[in-house]
Scaffold this active site. Structure first.
Site, PDB file in Angstrom:
ATOM      1  N   HIS A  60       0.840  -1.204   0.000  1.00  0.00           N
ATOM      2  CA  HIS A  60       0.000   0.000   0.000  1.00  0.00           C
ATOM      3  C   HIS A  60       0.866   1.241   0.000  1.00  0.00           C
ATOM      4  O   HIS A  60       1.895   1.315   0.662  1.00  0.00           O
ATOM      5  CB  HIS A  60      -1.033  -0.018   1.122  1.00  0.00           C
ATOM      6  CG  HIS A  60      -0.517   0.159   2.515  1.00  0.00           C
ATOM      7  ND1 HIS A  60      -0.364   1.409   3.084  1.00  0.00           N
ATOM      8  CD2 HIS A  60      -0.169  -0.727   3.462  1.00  0.00           C
ATOM      9  CE1 HIS A  60       0.061   1.260   4.329  1.00  0.00           C
ATOM     10  NE2 HIS A  60       0.198  -0.030   4.590  1.00  0.00           N
ATOM     11  N   GLU A 109      -5.384   1.642   2.294  1.00  0.00           N
ATOM     12  CA  GLU A 109      -5.218   0.487   3.181  1.00  0.00           C
ATOM     13  C   GLU A 109      -5.455   0.898   4.620  1.00  0.00           C
ATOM     14  O   GLU A 109      -6.102   0.203   5.392  1.00  0.00           O
ATOM     15  CB  GLU A 109      -3.804  -0.098   3.017  1.00  0.00           C
ATOM     16  CG  GLU A 109      -3.608  -1.476   3.663  1.00  0.00           C
ATOM     17  CD  GLU A 109      -3.144  -1.453   5.122  1.00  0.00           C
ATOM     18  OE1 GLU A 109      -3.069  -2.520   5.733  1.00  0.00           O
ATOM     19  OE2 GLU A 109      -2.877  -0.357   5.668  1.00  0.00           O
ATOM     20  N   ASP A 133       3.902  -5.944   3.627  1.00  0.00           N
ATOM     21  CA  ASP A 133       3.557  -4.871   4.565  1.00  0.00           C
ATOM     22  C   ASP A 133       4.516  -4.952   5.752  1.00  0.00           C
ATOM     23  O   ASP A 133       5.182  -5.972   5.937  1.00  0.00           O
ATOM     24  CB  ASP A 133       2.102  -5.024   5.033  1.00  0.00           C
ATOM     25  CG  ASP A 133       1.482  -3.695   5.448  1.00  0.00           C
ATOM     26  OD1 ASP A 133       2.233  -2.773   5.869  1.00  0.00           O
ATOM     27  OD2 ASP A 133       0.253  -3.568   5.373  1.00  0.00           O
TER      28      ASP A 133
END
Lengths: 331, 352, 353
Positions: A62, A197, A220
């Site tokens: 993201h 996100e 992530d």
């Protein structure tokens, strides 16, 4: 890696307002992919074709970040704000923030300077001072709904790097390096630099639906359990390799994908860690429940002080993430 | 503000329009039991030449499709907050679960209408003379409240009113003050009114008006309708919290009655598409339509479901500011309803 | 096949949310095999089809269970644990557990005990509180390096809860939520295999209900049925009368609420009458907290009804249900399939109320 990381850290992109960072990444990866596009929620989708008959793998990182949104301007020109994404306002008091157009301001609160008696301030106490004295002056510079994020700063200590937006630009940098290095992957890479996100994994949900990949890998940051008295108690440390997620609150990694990644690390003698996070979630959750279900897993980058201005990662972990992903897409 | 333009939508103050709004506000439609309002909306949409369909959840989809034109989804939810009757106590009072977010503090002493037959009922409490200090201080819980329809035992109450039926506030629309309206269900029958008025126009878009069910219980209807329609643009029409009276600081007001249609930039479930929002603001300014920003991010509405029901859909929300929302007596300004409808009409007229 | 036999087997097969494939999915699939065509979908839900053509009717019960997972091995060898789904940490302190470890790449179960700081070392105030999960640990009786070798982060831990039959044809076991309902679906498949109905029945033993209904959400999307019944445990009382959302063990519950299709719900209620099966109305104004919520909003919307069997002591290793109620549920579902399958197309979208 450090150069790539610096480039993506330097550009702002609060959730819902990702166009600047999207443009930067588009320029960086454009030469290396066959298709590149954006969608109505602000996702940037870059596709690199693999061999015929290979699986389509969505790689999601993201590009949005937490920040503030202006909700009102008072008659003395102060900006009232609320949070975009979840964070403790204390962590951002006394910090410089930057608006999308480069305007800077400072964050303060209505609570006394030593903080209220109970030690907590709420977002309702927080305001931003942009050096104006009247509402009209402020209105000329800022509109309601404009977003701001903590100003870019970078500290490099050996392989450890600290900056406000490691979550999740560190992963964006990993994906960019993957796209550069994967000359002719066996699997088709659908790299999605996702939007929104931090406000509820929205970009990943709509891009997974639209792209219909066969599998999804979210990249992530995750928390590190290696700081003094760290809670939650986690077996994840900086510099010990990518953390392959077993589960968090939003998804339980699809077992065969998780095991395939572990096998690549073990066969190649690469460092890796196994991660169980008792809360939080990544884009993998949204990918996994798209349509009739898509197998999905998360590769985590260990990160200290997540959602503070000094999010800290180890460059070696980022390099190892690139190797691991390349290993998978070239299988 | 720009010049005043030729209006596309006649004012709600004109008799037949006022009557339409009143009818919409009088119909029952608690989430999951939207039958009465669904029937009325179907008739009104058909009168306006729309093709009307129902889906598996009970949404009304009134469309005017135009081949090759942009698919625009306009959403207003037809459900309202209310009460689901779950049975009766031994002494004949009806127990209920709240449907949607209802604050118990606004329930004390209310009149309600129970079931399709609109049986009158009341919600009472222990008289002040007999109430303990803690009862006076602490808000009651829903499980401590009940609806009294005058029955004297469980069997009698449940035969008059079958468990599973729903109740609404007995609080019909009334014009008062200066161009103000008080009623139950302003959230979101004002949006339903706007959609019906938009259906009167010949617009250069492929139009899908969704009168959604179950917004108050989780944005359910809009989700499945948007999945089916796959729109290019989604606009949600809402009634939203106005906290503008009672010596309130400007930054706590969210929006203000009488200051025009409120345009959202963000709430708990969606962020308005920046380009769409800018285009709406520009349309409002160019046409002299009163408008304001919705100055807050609390709450959520169908736009959140529409933007992610399938692939990405740009969305924005246009709201009429409503005071005392989710209670028996919401209050709004009629001029704001006109502004909501006019902004939508002007925007769509130019949007090919 | 007798329900109790199925229950004795499938309740003991490990399958926490997301890890249904560990043992439970295969065990359950084997019972459907004689009657159905089987697939396992991307999230691990077992999908069993019977019949052909339309309508397609989905009968759903979730097969996942709440669970315990290891999160870290401390330097003294104690194993920190986390939860999968809504595990009740009150059942853990002092329990003997099985650690599903790995040795030389193979499954290797070892015994452990759940420990916590002993009460005489706690402050008076802390003794008044229940332990939090983060303060508990599993003691494998092994040194730290041995534990790290055998118990990688993310290993499953299970509490024993064998099946016992109580008086009154009641059964106590772990994981009756919702394997009791899965057993009923198996029994329903058996009944339907000897009966006529229109179209296709799809039985779904859904994954990941306890962590958010994701298995039913994606399975319903993949199956895209014309209508569906979700089947889960409701809450039981010891008494003979329903009160405050609790129902007698020998009653089936049929839920009413905004997410549930009124006509389909009525069809289910009406199907019980000729069979003389006792049903009670349950109420859920909005979220039912079951797979029904997630099935309803799949695709363009799917009419769904919610059937329940009351259970006691939910989310503990000693959940209790009535075997008679389970048998009733199987008969009811089979009858519901028979009568609803002959309805005319579009019967659920008329909304002529």
């Amino acid at each position: 890696m450090l150069n790539t990381l610096k480039q993506v850290l330097a550009v702002s992109g609060v959730s819902g307002n990702e166009h600047n960072i999207a443009k930067t990444i588009e320029e960086m990866v454009g030469p290396y992919v066959s298709t590149i596009k954006t969608d109505a929620l602000g996702n940037l989708i870059a596709i690199k074709e693999g061999k015929a008959g290979g699986k389509r793998v969505m790689l999601a990182a993201h590009m949005d970040q937490i920040g503030f949104v202006v909700t009102d301007i008072n008659d003395k020109g102060f900006l009232y704000v609320t949070n975009v994404g979840g964070f403790a306002p204390e962590a951002f008091l006394g910090k410089v923030v930057t608006f999308t157009d480069g305007l800077q301001g400072v964050v303060s609160s209505k609570a006394p300077s030593r903080g209220p008696a109970d030690g907590k301030i709420t977002m309702e106490d927080v305001y931003i001072d942009i050096g104006t004295s009247t509402r009209a002056e402020s209105e000329a510079k800022v509109k309601l709904g404009d977003t701001a994020c903590v100003a870019h700063q970078l500290v490099v200590n050996g392989t450890r790097v600290s900056a406000p937006t490691m979550d999740d630009r560190a992963a964006c940098a990993v994906l960019i390096e993957v796209l550069k290095a994967a000359a002719k992957p066996n699997k088709t890479i659908v790299a999605v630099f996702t939007s929104q996100e931090e406000v509820g994994i929205r970009g990943a949900a709509v891009s997974a639906f639209a792209e219909q990949p066969d599998e999804g890998i979210a990249v992530d940051v995750t928390l590190a359990g290696d700081t003094p008295d760290a809670k939650p108690r986690m077996a994840v440390s900086l510099g010990k390799g990518p953390a392959i997620k077993i589960m968090d609150r939003a998804s339980i990694s699809t077992p065969y994908l998780r095991d395939a990644l572990i096998k690549i690390c073990e066969d190649g003698g690469m460092a890796y860690q196994r991660e169980v996070l008792p809360f939080g979630g990544t884009d993998a959750g949204a990918i996994q429940r798209s349509r009739a279900g898509i197998p999905a897993v998360t590769i985590s980058i260990p990160c200290r002080y997540v959602h503070s201005p000094v999010e800290t990662v180890d460059l070696a972990d980022l390099d190892d993430c690139v190797k691991l992903i390349l290993g998978y897409v070239n299988q | 503000m720009g010049r005043l333009i030729t209006k596309l939508i006649s004012s709600v103050n004109e008799t037949e329009n006022t009557e339409l709004l009143k009818k919409l506000l009088e119909a029952r439609g608690v989430s999951g039991d939207e039958g009465e309002i669904r029937k009325l909306i179907r008739e009104e949409a058909e009168k306006r030449g729309a093709k009307v369909e129902f889906d598996a959840l009970g949404n009304v989809i009134a469309s005017k499709e135009k081949e090759g034109k942009k698919r625009v989804l306009l959403d207003a939810h037809m459900d309202e907050v209310g009460f689901l009757i779950t049975g009766a106590t031994g002494d004949g009072c009806l127990k209920y679960q709240p449907v949607g977010g209802i604050d118990t503090r606004v329930l004390v002493g209310r009149r309600v209408l129970v079931g399709k037959e609109k049986l009158p009922g009341v919600i009472g409490i222990t008289p002040i003379h007999l109430a303990s200090e803690s009862e006076m201080e602490t808000p009651l819980k829903h499980k401590d409240l009940a609806i009294d329809i005058g029955a004297s035992d469980k069997a009698g109450a449940e035969s008059d009113c079958a468990p599973g039926s729903t109740a609404v506030f007995d609080s019909p629309p009334e014009l008062f003050g200066q161009n103000m309206l008080v009623s139950r269900a302003l959230d979101d029958r004002v949006g339903c009114y706007t959609l019906l008025r938009i259906l009167e126009l010949d617009l250069p878009v492929s139009l899908f008006c969704v009168f959604a069910v179950q917004e108050e219980t989780g944005l359910r209807g809009a989700q499945t309708a948007a999945h089916r329609i796959r729109p290019d643009i989604g606009l949600a029409f809402e009634g939203t919290t106005a906290n503008d009276i009672g010596d309130v600081k400007h930054e706590k007001m969210v929006c203000e009655c009488g200051k025009g249609v409120a345009i959202s930039f963000m709430d708990r479930v969606s962020i308005s598409n920046p380009r769409l929002r800018a285009a709406l603001i520009e349309t409002a300014e160019a046409n002299g339509i009163p408008h304001q920003m919705r100055r807050g991010t609390a709450g959520g509405n169908d736009a959140g479901a529409i933007q992610r029901a399938a692939s990405a859909v740009p969305t924005c929300t246009l709201s009429v500011p409503v005071r005392y929302i989710h209670g028996a007596n919401g209050v709004c300004c009629l001029a704001d309803i006109d502004a909501q409808a006019e902004l939508a009409a002007q925007y769509l007229m130019k949007n090919e | 096949m007798e329900l109790i036999k199925i229950l004795e087997d499938i309740t003991q097969k490990l399958g926490p949310s997301g890890f249904e494939g560990y043992e439970a999915a295969d065990a359950i699939a084997a019972y459907f095999k004689p009657y159905c065509e089987l697939t396992t979908d991307a999230l691990g839900s077992v999908v069993a089809r019977m019949g052909s053509g339309s309508p397609t009717i989905l009968l759903d019960a979730h097969m996942d269970e709440i669970g315990v997972i290891t999160t870290k091995v401390e330097d003294d060898g104690c194993i920190r644990i986390g939860r999968v789904g809504g595990l009740d940490p009150r059942v853990l302190p002092g329990s003997r557990v099985t650690i599903h470890a790995v040795q030389d790449g193979k499954r290797h179960d070892i015994t452990g005990v759940v420990g916590a700081l002993p009460p005489h070392l706690l402050s008076a105030e802390d003794r008044e509180k229940n332990y939090k999960l983060e303060d508990l640990f599993v003691d494998a009786g092994l040194p730290a390096d041995e534990v790290r070798r055998l118990v990688p982060v993310g290993s499953l831990v299970s509490v024993s809860g064998k099946t016992v039959t109580l008086k009154g044809n009641r059964v106590a076991s772990k994981v009756l939520d919702d394997r009791a309902a899965v057993a009923v679906l198996i029994r329903t498949a058996e009944i339907l295999s000897a009966q006529k109905f229109n179209g296709t029945v799809v039985f779904c033993a859904a994954a990941q209900e306890e962590v958010g209904g994701f298995g039913a959400m994606t399975a319903a999307y993949g199956i895209n049925p014309d209508w569906a019944v979700a089947f889960d445990l409701s809450f039981a009382t010891h008494g003979k009368e329903a009160a405050d959302g609790l129902y007698p063990l020998d009653t089936l519950t049929i839920a009413h609420g905004s997410h549930l299709h009124p006509l389909l719900t009525k069809k289910l209620e009406d199907a019980a009458k000729p069979l003389h099966i006792k049903t009670a109305k349950e109420f859920a104004a909005d979220w039912t907290g079951t797979d029904a919520d997630d099935i309803q909003t799949a695709h363009n919307g799917i009419p769904v009804a919610l059937l329940g069997v009351p259970g006691l002591y939910m989310h503990t290793p000693v959940e209790v249900v009535s075997l008679d109620a389970l048998e009733d549920a199987a008969r009811l579902l089979a009858e519901f399939v028979r009568v609803s399958s002959v309805e005319q197309e579009g019967w659920l979208t008329k909304w002529d109320d």
